[in-house]
Design an enzyme around this catalytic site. Sequence first.
Site, PDB file in Angstrom:
ATOM      1  N   ASP A   1      -7.881   6.557   8.541  1.00  0.00           N
ATOM      2  CA  ASP A   1      -7.911   5.755   7.309  1.00  0.00           C
ATOM      3  C   ASP A   1      -8.845   4.564   7.489  1.00  0.00           C
ATOM      4  O   ASP A   1      -8.516   3.441   7.099  1.00  0.00           O
ATOM      5  CB  ASP A   1      -6.511   5.285   6.929  1.00  0.00           C
ATOM      6  CG  ASP A   1      -6.441   4.803   5.475  1.00  0.00           C
ATOM      7  OD1 ASP A   1      -7.317   5.201   4.680  1.00  0.00           O
ATOM      8  OD2 ASP A   1      -5.532   4.034   5.151  1.00  0.00           O
TER       9      ASP A   1
ATOM     10  N   GLY B   1       0.831  -1.189   0.000  1.00  0.00           N
ATOM     11  CA  GLY B   1       0.000   0.000   0.000  1.00  0.00           C
ATOM     12  C   GLY B   1       0.865   1.238   0.000  1.00  0.00           C
ATOM     13  O   GLY B   1       2.099   1.160   0.022  1.00  0.00           O
ATOM     14  N   GLY B   2       0.204   2.386  -0.027  1.00  0.00           N
ATOM     15  CA  GLY B   2       0.936   3.636  -0.086  1.00  0.00           C
ATOM     16  C   GLY B   2       1.791   3.877   1.137  1.00  0.00           C
ATOM     17  O   GLY B   2       2.749   4.645   1.087  1.00  0.00           O
TER      18      GLY B   2
ATOM     19  N   VAL C   1       3.392  -5.247   3.868  1.00  0.00           N
ATOM     20  CA  VAL C   1       3.053  -6.069   5.029  1.00  0.00           C
ATOM     21  C   VAL C   1       3.485  -7.497   4.733  1.00  0.00           C
ATOM     22  O   VAL C   1       3.197  -8.037   3.649  1.00  0.00           O
ATOM     23  CB  VAL C   1       1.546  -6.023   5.337  1.00  0.00           C
ATOM     24  CG1 VAL C   1       1.245  -6.871   6.575  1.00  0.00           C
ATOM     25  CG2 VAL C   1       1.092  -4.592   5.547  1.00  0.00           C
TER      26      VAL C   1
END
Length: 931
Positions: free
Chosen positions: A201, A88-89, A93
Amino acid sequence: MTPERWARIRDVFNSVMELPPEERSAFLDQACADDPAIRVEVESLLEAAAGKELESPVPELLAVATEPRLAGGSSLGRYRIECRIGTGGMGEVYRAFDPELARAVALKILPAAYTADRGWRSRFLREARAASAISHPNVVRIFEVGVDDGLAFIAMEFIEGRSLDQIIPLEGLPIVKALEYADGIAGGLADAHARGVVHRDLKPANIMIGAGGEVKLLDFGLAKRVDLGGNRDATLTVRGEILGTPAYMSPEQAEGKEVDARSDIFSFGSLLYEMLSGRRAFAGDSAVAILGAILREEPPQLKRIPLDLEKLVRRCLQKDPARRVQHMGDVKLLIEELRDSLPLRGRRPVVRLALAIAASAVAGVCLTLLVLHPNSRPGPPAEQFTPVATEAVGEYAPAWSPDGQSIAYLVGNDGVNQVFVRGLGSAGAVALTRSDQDCGPPFWSTDGTRVFYNSGADLWSSGLAGGEPRLELRDARNAARSPDGKTLAFLRGEMGHESLWLKAEADFQPHQYVRDPFPSTFVAGYQPTFFQDGSRIGIVVDRGTGGGAGEFWILPLGTGMPRRVPATLPASAWLRFSWWTDPGTVLLGRSDPGSQHLQLMDLKTGVIRALTTGTGQESEPALSPDGRRIAFTSGRVDLDLVEVPLDGSPIRPLLATSRDEQSGAWLPSGSEYAFITNHTGTQEVWLRRAMETWARPILAEHAEGVPPWYLLACLRVSPDGNRVSYDVLSTRHWIWISSITGGRPVPLDTESTDQHAGSWSPDGKRVAYRRLHEGRFELATIALGGGTPAALGETGPGGHTRGGVTDWSPTGEWICHNSPNGLELVSPDGKRRRLLSRTPFRMFVFSPDGTAVLVLRRSAKRRWELATLAVTDGRERNAVELPVPPGASLSDMTRHPDGKGLLMTLATPRQDIWLMEGFAQPGSWWSRLWR
């Protein structure tokens, strides 16, 4: 963001970077013609690359989606890497293994570009450590935050399961399941907010649903630590920086403004909307379009969910943070209330097992009934509900056409009710009346070519084919037509002296229905309804015996005597009813506070049983001509407390929940207020501290000495702040007084049967009020502790809802009330009178200095406004328009002790028309259980 999409963004970015600035726009026009969102992303990266701070991390960001930076079998700190499980940005992970504790963990690694930036790395670590302070069963646990070999990482709990975005089906989750997940999400966020951490988020991809159904909040990587005072860390976020996922951002987040916990509440509303509907609340073909929708648009209406749940979603999605639910803990409590109010089916396995056992027992009884009654219809009814009219804020009072193919109904718009007609097979509705002509509930002509309705006190009709409205009969309110179309029944007279009238087709003049023991006049009557064969009329009347009790009468048109059904309910519970297919039964739309359901009443015994239950709000039923469908109004009016500043500032919400709060009044301190709420399911009087969530009941349900009530109204606080007065509508309509500290309430006046709208004298020794005495309404005062009421003259007709309130001047010189001539001032001894306006006003209050009266009214443009009338001569000083939402209304005016504003009730309606099919018919096998 998929790796393929990142690759395209990278390629476009690298190409445009090689061009001079003046050629870049034309290149992007061509390169991004098929996908404007790519252009938005590239332009944002160009802006970042042109920044003058530290070296831009853009190239490294674009490389994130390519190859994993950590290979399987390598190590980071004490953790052994197994595989990459997401990107992701804000980083990658990995699934990893912790050999010291022998458990799987999830490792989140900051992008290499950010790691090289000391500011970014510092922020990442500090905010991750802030999130690690959260210890809640619905938040993923953070085990360690650190840096190893130049890589900043977070080691966190590994969850076996799927993210919420992988679980939500196209049609949305079942309501019970959505509320179950929402409860866990709200609990985790509430705990984070209490620790000063805002997520920023929140989205379905950041919520994991474990294999056992547990809810876990992920990724506080954008979390912000807010300053709560003391030694708490302040945020490192730069004002003006936009972070988060566009579709779930709050408006303030989308604009780059500072955010607090209320931003998460907006994101939660977007998330709950998606769980219930299967679609995003705000959509668009680019990030810019999505952000524009968040800032300017409202999401489509949710269908087929409880109104209280839809209202909660709307409250969370308010654009203005001040108008949202203010605390996540309150959101969780509201969700718990909604879960508790849902039907038992589908809640828990234990409940399902208990229901299965009970069902087995019932099945045995049913089998016996089937054996005893071999001709009975097998199988229970399968009730179905279908929306018919859901476009406007207020759609109600449905009436079937004779052929059962169309429905006429009212649409409320800014205080005016229009008549519309909708064919059941058509996509739209047709307006039969003008938008400036206020109308009453409609009914049809026998041939189905015209629709009748009241406008003012007169009866009109409009043709389906168009043309000018036609005046049918003067002074004919609440009219109804016989099935053969030859007789009209209607009401005439003023409030307090109404009577029932009939007009046959052959009669030149109507005549009053007079037949003992039916009363020739009554305080109030409700719309008469003809029986199917036209031989009888059903009508509900209030004879003023106290408490607004309604009497249901069966009136024969031929021979025979009128008969009263042995059931007494509040008159408001009978506002509309319909004859049932069984000649001895009527279908009621009960409208008691907190409960609106369809019920059946036996006309012989008066016994009432429920036809619908659960969380729906059903009223105003109309049975179709074939007896197989019921059109009804589904909706309620939401009541909230608001502050109305007198300097023209915007209206501010004071208390707004999924329950009703109304009739608020400040204590002299200005920091506490009393109000009426149905928070517990029954109306009660509560005391609340304005700046805190602390609250307690003053008058609780089943208070000692007070008869069971169905409605409380007109709350006022004594000048010393030690007592409150309020209307109790029960078997009698009395004013009662309670101590702020609790204890047994006492009645104000035990002589008159109908009294309301009390107001305190400045010294707190007397109360002015309106009462029904010897057949007429009068203004009176009475000393606290008993005594003989002092009559001050006749008032305008009507109770609390029609006759308005009273208000005692702060100087003690005048009492303001509605007289038969208009708004009037009366001295406490009754010797002086002064007419302020020939127009009566339902809501008014003295100014803090007593030199003027503030009146609430509708302007010529149907806008709500406050006007100021001088006490000396009634001259109007000014009028201020109030920004009230369309369809909403204001009431219950009381002054703030500082004189700068008013505490009022904001009523927001939401009413739709639905159809019910598949209900049990009289004579079916299961109905014998009730006989």
